[in-house]
Design an enzyme around this catalytic site. Structure first.
Site, PDB file in Angstrom:
ATOM      1  N   LYS A 128      16.527   5.847  12.475  1.00  0.00           N
ATOM      2  CA  LYS A 128      16.757   5.227  11.164  1.00  0.00           C
ATOM      3  C   LYS A 128      18.146   4.624  11.148  1.00  0.00           C
ATOM      4  O   LYS A 128      19.088   5.177  11.750  1.00  0.00           O
ATOM      5  CB  LYS A 128      16.661   6.298  10.071  1.00  0.00           C
ATOM      6  CG  LYS A 128      16.389   5.740   8.712  1.00  0.00           C
ATOM      7  CD  LYS A 128      14.908   5.465   8.499  1.00  0.00           C
ATOM      8  CE  LYS A 128      14.616   4.877   7.147  1.00  0.00           C
ATOM      9  NZ  LYS A 128      13.185   4.654   6.938  1.00  0.00           N
ATOM     10  N   GLY A 232       4.785   4.672 -10.687  1.00  0.00           N
ATOM     11  CA  GLY A 232       5.473   3.510 -10.122  1.00  0.00           C
ATOM     12  C   GLY A 232       4.555   2.304 -10.129  1.00  0.00           C
ATOM     13  O   GLY A 232       3.345   2.444  -9.907  1.00  0.00           O
ATOM     14  N   GLY A 234       5.427  -0.758  -8.370  1.00  0.00           N
ATOM     15  CA  GLY A 234       6.159  -1.655  -7.481  1.00  0.00           C
ATOM     16  C   GLY A 234       5.255  -2.359  -6.488  1.00  0.00           C
ATOM     17  O   GLY A 234       4.051  -2.562  -6.722  1.00  0.00           O
ATOM     18  N   ASN A 235       5.862  -2.709  -5.352  1.00  0.00           N
ATOM     19  CA  ASN A 235       5.170  -3.544  -4.355  1.00  0.00           C
ATOM     20  C   ASN A 235       3.925  -2.904  -3.766  1.00  0.00           C
ATOM     21  O   ASN A 235       2.991  -3.602  -3.402  1.00  0.00           O
ATOM     22  CB  ASN A 235       6.144  -3.859  -3.206  1.00  0.00           C
ATOM     23  CG  ASN A 235       7.265  -4.732  -3.683  1.00  0.00           C
ATOM     24  OD1 ASN A 235       7.039  -5.647  -4.463  1.00  0.00           O
ATOM     25  ND2 ASN A 235       8.484  -4.446  -3.238  1.00  0.00           N
ATOM     26  N   VAL A 236       3.930  -1.584  -3.623  1.00  0.00           N
ATOM     27  CA  VAL A 236       2.758  -0.908  -3.050  1.00  0.00           C
ATOM     28  C   VAL A 236       1.738  -0.601  -4.145  1.00  0.00           C
ATOM     29  O   VAL A 236       0.533  -0.812  -3.968  1.00  0.00           O
ATOM     30  CB  VAL A 236       3.165   0.406  -2.334  1.00  0.00           C
ATOM     31  CG1 VAL A 236       1.919   1.126  -1.813  1.00  0.00           C
ATOM     32  CG2 VAL A 236       4.136   0.135  -1.195  1.00  0.00           C
ATOM     33  N   ALA A 237       2.223  -0.096  -5.275  1.00  0.00           N
ATOM     34  CA  ALA A 237       1.301   0.370  -6.324  1.00  0.00           C
ATOM     35  C   ALA A 237       0.402  -0.754  -6.842  1.00  0.00           C
ATOM     36  O   ALA A 237      -0.795  -0.535  -7.072  1.00  0.00           O
ATOM     37  CB  ALA A 237       2.094   0.982  -7.467  1.00  0.00           C
TER      38      ALA A 237
HETATM   39  P1  NAD Z   1       9.293  -0.642  -5.146  1.00  0.00           P
HETATM   40  O1  NAD Z   1      10.752  -0.467  -5.281  1.00  0.00           O
HETATM   41  O2  NAD Z   1       8.709  -2.011  -5.146  1.00  0.00           O
HETATM   42  O3  NAD Z   1       8.541   0.168  -6.321  1.00  0.00           O
HETATM   43  C1  NAD Z   1       8.923   1.409  -6.793  1.00  0.00           C
HETATM   44  C2  NAD Z   1       8.719   1.408  -8.307  1.00  0.00           C
HETATM   45  O4  NAD Z   1       8.907   2.723  -8.798  1.00  0.00           O
HETATM   46  C3  NAD Z   1       9.703   0.515  -9.052  1.00  0.00           C
HETATM   47  O5  NAD Z   1       8.997  -0.398  -9.860  1.00  0.00           O
HETATM   48  C4  NAD Z   1      10.519   1.498  -9.892  1.00  0.00           C
HETATM   49  O6  NAD Z   1      10.896   0.961 -11.129  1.00  0.00           O
HETATM   50  C5  NAD Z   1       9.551   2.629 -10.068  1.00  0.00           C
HETATM   51  N1  NAD Z   1      10.125   3.928 -10.377  1.00  0.00           N
HETATM   52  C6  NAD Z   1      11.303   4.463  -9.961  1.00  0.00           C
HETATM   53  N2  NAD Z   1      11.441   5.712 -10.427  1.00  0.00           N
HETATM   54  C7  NAD Z   1      10.327   5.971 -11.163  1.00  0.00           C
HETATM   55  C8  NAD Z   1       9.863   7.112 -11.872  1.00  0.00           C
HETATM   56  N3  NAD Z   1      10.576   8.223 -11.945  1.00  0.00           N
HETATM   57  N4  NAD Z   1       8.670   7.034 -12.477  1.00  0.00           N
HETATM   58  C9  NAD Z   1       7.916   5.916 -12.406  1.00  0.00           C
HETATM   59  N5  NAD Z   1       8.301   4.803 -11.750  1.00  0.00           N
HETATM   60  C10 NAD Z   1       9.492   4.850 -11.135  1.00  0.00           C
HETATM   61  O7  NAD Z   1       8.875   0.172  -3.846  1.00  0.00           O
HETATM   62  P2  NAD Z   1       7.543   0.030  -2.994  1.00  0.00           P
HETATM   63  O8  NAD Z   1       7.773  -0.907  -1.863  1.00  0.00           O
HETATM   64  O9  NAD Z   1       6.392  -0.179  -3.910  1.00  0.00           O
HETATM   65  O10 NAD Z   1       7.448   1.480  -2.356  1.00  0.00           O
HETATM   66  C11 NAD Z   1       7.092   2.601  -3.142  1.00  0.00           C
HETATM   67  C12 NAD Z   1       7.421   3.863  -2.364  1.00  0.00           C
HETATM   68  O11 NAD Z   1       6.696   3.879  -1.142  1.00  0.00           O
HETATM   69  C13 NAD Z   1       8.888   3.994  -1.974  1.00  0.00           C
HETATM   70  O12 NAD Z   1       9.230   5.354  -2.008  1.00  0.00           O
HETATM   71  C14 NAD Z   1       8.925   3.490  -0.542  1.00  0.00           C
HETATM   72  O13 NAD Z   1       9.990   4.065   0.191  1.00  0.00           O
HETATM   73  C15 NAD Z   1       7.587   3.993  -0.031  1.00  0.00           C
HETATM   74  N6  NAD Z   1       7.042   3.214   1.082  1.00  0.00           N
HETATM   75  C16 NAD Z   1       6.856   1.874   0.940  1.00  0.00           C
HETATM   76  C17 NAD Z   1       6.336   1.149   2.001  1.00  0.00           C
HETATM   77  C18 NAD Z   1       6.106  -0.339   1.877  1.00  0.00           C
HETATM   78  O14 NAD Z   1       5.406  -0.910   2.705  1.00  0.00           O
HETATM   79  N7  NAD Z   1       6.651  -0.995   0.855  1.00  0.00           N
HETATM   80  C19 NAD Z   1       6.008   1.770   3.207  1.00  0.00           C
HETATM   81  C20 NAD Z   1       6.189   3.157   3.314  1.00  0.00           C
HETATM   82  C21 NAD Z   1       6.709   3.862   2.239  1.00  0.00           C
END
Ligand code: NAD
Length: 445
Positions: A128, A232, A234-237
């Site tokens: 990392k 959440g 975000g991008n994954v949800a």
């Molecule tokens: P993102 O930053 O786009 O979305 C995260 C969302 O969570 C944000 O909209 C934020 O406002 C919200 N949030 C923060 N704290 C919160 C809470 N207490 N309650 C509700 N919502 C809350 O991130 P992402 O890319 O969607 O990734 C989500 C998670 O998955 C992260 O932990 C990331 O490390 C993990 N992850 C992502 C990927 C990927 O491909 N993007 C891959 C592996 C792991």
């Protein structure tokens, strides 16, 4: 004299390093003598800390750090284990209060990558990157980011390939183009430069696969007519919610702490089977919602001694890294509450799967990537999860612990072509006094 380097802020530590004329330093595990060797006697205190730590240090093969020439930023590479191949994992750009905090974060995250990559059957080791923020600079300034990430690329080149970096929290795909401008040892570069682009959609699909494995294991059902809670937006949800709707779930309750995220998700998805919620600080409503699956897709550590007792679900399966605040105790808490936990590092692997083998070329609907999402390949998310649940059931132990044991065993298998080459690279860096090499040697001017 003990300076308590671990308690210094990263910027104070950089001042100390500059006074000592140290621009690069390392710590490496010497397995012959079971000790830590460090590049500089002035840093013995940190080597001692690593040697005595049982929580985050786990015989990491090497930690290589350089001080930015331009800003009060440290560029770090944490290499945990390279038996299966070069260490792979993203670089995080984050604010840390003290030296101990960024060391612990880098160590823990690198070890997590070893287990994620091994359990995915990837021939990659675990590593990392960390870049410590400097509050005096504007981190949104594209010129500053260009310099910082170009320097990070120089660090990668100097390490001769024992670590291959990628995107992570605080880092954007556009930053990876700047890393790429100085090194071949990076992935996650923009699609315009031949990279794999945005990993969020494959990650969302991987989480859905983990959910399906959980439901099949519990009562041989699938997502049809199930109730899902998503933390959440975000991008994954967001893509995950769309996939779940395609799978005919009955209802989804989804919430975020930012109004803009809720509004964006609502206008993007706008479906009567989804209830969107703006969460207030300390809002417990999502945890309390009765559902089949609770899916943490926000930040780490949302599942802990305060929230797990309030959960009202059968399965926990989500994308967030390090969802359990305490990986051992919270794993047990879920187990004792009768909730099936799909380990995060098993189900959220698609981010690294999507980019790790970029250099091997790219095919639309790449079979080497798609097989992680099918139900046939022995290392697919679905099959691995079923194997973990079955083994855990037979041993009456938690799923998190079982997955870790399987991953640990897989992580010490040597790469069939290159053997344990990363370790040899680290030894050669040390023998050739990596710390004294002129930074500028690595700049492609
Ligand atoms: P993102 O930053 O786009 O979305 C995260 C969302 O969570 C944000 O909209 C934020 O406002 C919200 N949030 C923060 N704290 C919160 C809470 N207490 N309650 C509700 N919502 C809350 O991130 P992402 O890319 O969607 O990734 C989500 C998670 O998955 C992260 O932990 C990331 O490390 C993990 N992850 C992502 C990927 C990927 O491909 N993007 C891959 C592996 C792991």
């Amino acid at each position: 004299m003990d300076k308590n380097l671990l308690a210094l802020s990263p910027v104070e530590f950089i001042t100390f390093l500059r006074e000592e004329k140290i621009s690069r330093f390392y710590f490496a595990f010497d397995d012959l003598n079971s000790t830590i060797i460090s590049s500089h006697s002035q840093l013995t205190e940190i080597a001692e800390f690593l040697k005595n730590d049982n929580r985050d240090f786990n015989t990491h093969e090497g930690i290589f750090i350089q001080v930015s020439r331009h800003f009060n930023v440290l560029h770090c590479a944490f290499i945990h284990r390279t038996n299966r191949g070069q260490a792979a994992g993203g670089v995080r750009f984050w604010n840390y209060d003290k030296v101990e905090d960024f060391l612990r974060d880098g160590l823990r995250l690198a070890m997590g990558m070893t287990y994620k990559n091994a359990l995915a059957g990837l021939w990659w080791g675990g590593g990392k990157g960390v870049m410590t923020e400097d509050e005096s600079i504007d981190k949104n300034d594209s010129e500053i980011r260009k310099i910082l990430y170009s320097e990070y690329g120089e660090l990668m080149t100097s390490l001769n390939g024992c670590y291959v970096t990628a995107e992570d929290v605080g880092t954007k795909v556009s930053d990876m183009a700047n890393v790429f401008s100085k090194t071949r040892f990076t992935t996650c570069i923009p699609a315009e430069l031949g990279g794999s682009g945005n990993p969020s959609i494959p990650t969302a699909r991987g989480v859905v696969s983990g959910m399906e494995a959980g439901l099949h294991f519990l009562d041989k059902t699938d997502l049809n007519n199930k109730i899902i809670v998503v933390q959440g937006l975000g991008n994954v949800a967001r893509p995950m919610i769309k996939f779940l709707l395609e799978k005919n779930v009955k209802h989804i309750y989804a919430g975020d702490i930012f109004e803009q995220k809720v509004e964006e998700a609502y206008s993007e998805i706008n479906n009567e089977r989804v209830t969107f919620k703006l969460l207030q600080e300390d809002d417990r409503s999502l945890y309390l919602t009765e559902c089949d699956i609770f899916s943490p897709c926000a930040v780490g550590a949302t599942l802990n001694s305060r929230t797990i007792p309030t959960l009202n679900c059968k399965i926990v399966c989500g994308a967030a890294n390090n969802q359990l605040e305490d990986p051992i105790e919270d794993d047990k808490r879920l187990f004792e509450k009768g909730i099936l936990y799909v380990p995060d590092f098993l189900t959220n692997r698609m981010g690294i799967v999507n980019c790790a083998d970029e250099q091997a070329g790219y095919i639309k609907n790449d079979p080497l990537i798609e097989r992680h999402l099918d139900q046939k390949w022995e290392f697919s998310i679905y099959r691995t999860a079923l194997n973990v649940f079955k083994t855990a059931g037979e041993k009456n132990e938690t799923t998190g612990r079982t997955a870790l044991k399987i991953a640990e065993e897989m992580s010490i298998r040597n790469n069939p072509i290159y053997g344990h080459r990363g370790k040899t690279i680290i030894k050669s860096l040390i023998a050739n006094e990596w710390q004294n090499k002129n930074f500028d040697n690595y700049s492609l001017k």
